[in-house]
Each structure stands twice: as C-alpha cells, then as structure tokens.
Design a protein around this motif. Structure first.
Motif, PDB file in Angstrom:
ATOM      1  N   UNK A   1       1.006  -1.294   0.101  1.00 29.44           N
ATOM      2  CA  UNK A   1      -0.093   0.015  -0.059  1.00 29.44           C
ATOM      3  C   UNK A   1       0.818   1.305   0.101  1.00 29.44           C
ATOM      4  N   UNK A   2       0.239   2.365  -0.380  1.00 20.72           N
ATOM      5  CA  UNK A   2       1.144   3.570  -0.542  1.00 20.72           C
ATOM      6  C   UNK A   2       0.501   4.802   0.345  1.00 20.72           C
ATOM      7  N   UNK A   3       1.169   5.540   0.796  1.00 20.30           N
ATOM      8  CA  UNK A   3       0.554   6.811   1.621  1.00 20.30           C
ATOM      9  C   UNK A   3      -0.308   7.705   0.949  1.00 20.30           C
ATOM     10  N   UNK A   4      -1.230   8.130   1.844  1.00 22.49           N
ATOM     11  CA  UNK A   4      -2.322   8.796   1.417  1.00 22.49           C
ATOM     12  C   UNK A   4      -2.114  10.107   2.178  1.00 22.49           C
ATOM     13  N   UNK A   5      -1.855  11.216   1.165  1.00 28.99           N
ATOM     14  CA  UNK A   5      -1.695  12.502   2.151  1.00 28.99           C
ATOM     15  C   UNK A   5      -2.757  13.296   2.208  1.00 28.99           C
ATOM     16  N   UNK A   6      -3.250  13.777   3.330  1.00 28.27           N
ATOM     17  CA  UNK A   6      -4.134  14.684   3.681  1.00 28.27           C
ATOM     18  C   UNK A   6      -4.028  15.892   3.138  1.00 28.27           C
ATOM     19  N   UNK A   7      -5.076  16.683   2.771  1.00 34.47           N
ATOM     20  CA  UNK A   7      -4.869  17.659   1.601  1.00 34.47           C
ATOM     21  C   UNK A   7      -4.470  19.115   2.471  1.00 34.47           C
ATOM     22  N   UNK A   8      -4.181  19.070   3.656  1.00 32.19           N
ATOM     23  CA  UNK A   8      -3.984  20.332   4.280  1.00 32.19           C
ATOM     24  C   UNK A   8      -2.700  20.125   4.851  1.00 32.19           C
ATOM     25  N   UNK A   9      -1.912  21.538   5.036  1.00 34.80           N
ATOM     26  CA  UNK A   9      -0.824  21.440   5.821  1.00 34.80           C
ATOM     27  C   UNK A   9      -0.940  22.681   6.763  1.00 34.80           C
ATOM     28  N   UNK A  10      -0.467  22.212   8.054  1.00 35.59           N
ATOM     29  CA  UNK A  10      -0.647  23.257   9.116  1.00 35.59           C
ATOM     30  C   UNK A  10       0.530  23.913   9.755  1.00 35.59           C
ATOM     31  N   UNK A  11       0.570  24.825  10.363  1.00 38.33           N
ATOM     32  CA  UNK A  11       1.805  25.663  10.953  1.00 38.33           C
ATOM     33  C   UNK A  11       2.360  25.114  12.167  1.00 38.33           C
ATOM     34  N   UNK A  12       1.682  24.317  12.825  1.00 38.01           N
ATOM     35  CA  UNK A  12       2.349  23.683  14.049  1.00 38.01           C
ATOM     36  C   UNK A  12       2.039  22.287  14.019  1.00 38.01           C
ATOM     37  N   UNK A  13       2.781  21.482  14.784  1.00 42.21           N
ATOM     38  CA  UNK A  13       2.822  20.014  14.837  1.00 42.21           C
ATOM     39  C   UNK A  13       1.689  19.726  15.913  1.00 42.21           C
ATOM     40  N   UNK A  14       1.426  20.492  16.715  1.00 43.35           N
ATOM     41  CA  UNK A  14      -0.009  20.306  17.455  1.00 43.35           C
ATOM     42  C   UNK A  14      -1.103  20.167  16.598  1.00 43.35           C
ATOM     43  N   UNK A  15      -1.557  21.105  15.774  1.00 39.61           N
ATOM     44  CA  UNK A  15      -2.423  21.071  14.849  1.00 39.61           C
ATOM     45  C   UNK A  15      -2.697  19.672  14.061  1.00 39.61           C
ATOM     46  N   UNK A  16      -1.605  19.468  13.280  1.00 37.32           N
ATOM     47  CA  UNK A  16      -1.390  18.284  12.722  1.00 37.32           C
ATOM     48  C   UNK A  16      -1.628  16.777  13.650  1.00 37.32           C
ATOM     49  N   UNK A  17      -1.282  17.090  14.656  1.00 41.02           N
ATOM     50  CA  UNK A  17      -1.504  16.071  15.653  1.00 41.02           C
ATOM     51  C   UNK A  17      -2.971  15.617  16.082  1.00 41.02           C
ATOM     52  N   UNK A  18      -3.627  16.999  16.188  1.00 42.94           N
ATOM     53  CA  UNK A  18      -5.154  16.837  16.369  1.00 42.94           C
ATOM     54  C   UNK A  18      -5.683  16.033  15.385  1.00 42.94           C
ATOM     55  N   UNK A  19      -5.301  16.375  14.047  1.00 40.75           N
ATOM     56  CA  UNK A  19      -5.855  15.847  13.198  1.00 40.75           C
ATOM     57  C   UNK A  19      -5.702  14.259  12.730  1.00 40.75           C
TER      58      UNK A  19
END
Length: 54
Positions: A1-19
């Motif tokens: 299987x290949x990686x699927x990238x979510x379509x949005x980038x965030x400024x902080x690692x915390x925001x990405x961690x919540x997603x």
C-alpha cells in the motif's frame, strides 16, 4: 500500500497531531474503516501534514 496524504498543511505540529488523532478515532467519517499507520510529516517549507496508510 502507498501513503495517502491529507490535503492540508498546518503551521504547528500540535494542529497536525489533532487531525491525526481524529483520523485514528473517526476515520469512518472520511470513508476509511481502519488505518494501518498514521504519521505526521514536515514539508520542505516547514509546515506539518498528516499521511496514512488505509
């Protein structure tokens, strides 16, 4: 299987961690029953994103 990238980038690692947590717990909202692996990555421009293997 290949990686699927979510379509949005965030400024902080915390925001990405919540997603990432939401994808693990509520992935069925996005049409995925079970995630094999969810990972936070950093782009070349310094923003954070989420990728996963369904």
């Amino acid at each position: 299987m290949k990686w699927v990238y979510f379509n949005k980038l965030y400024r902080t690692k915390f925001q990405a961690g919540c997603l990432a947590k939401r994808l693990v717990q509520d992935g069925w909202i996005y049409g995925f029953d079970e995630m094999r692996e969810v990972e936070i990555f950093r782009s070349r421009k310094g923003k954070y994103g989420v990728r996963f293997i369904p």
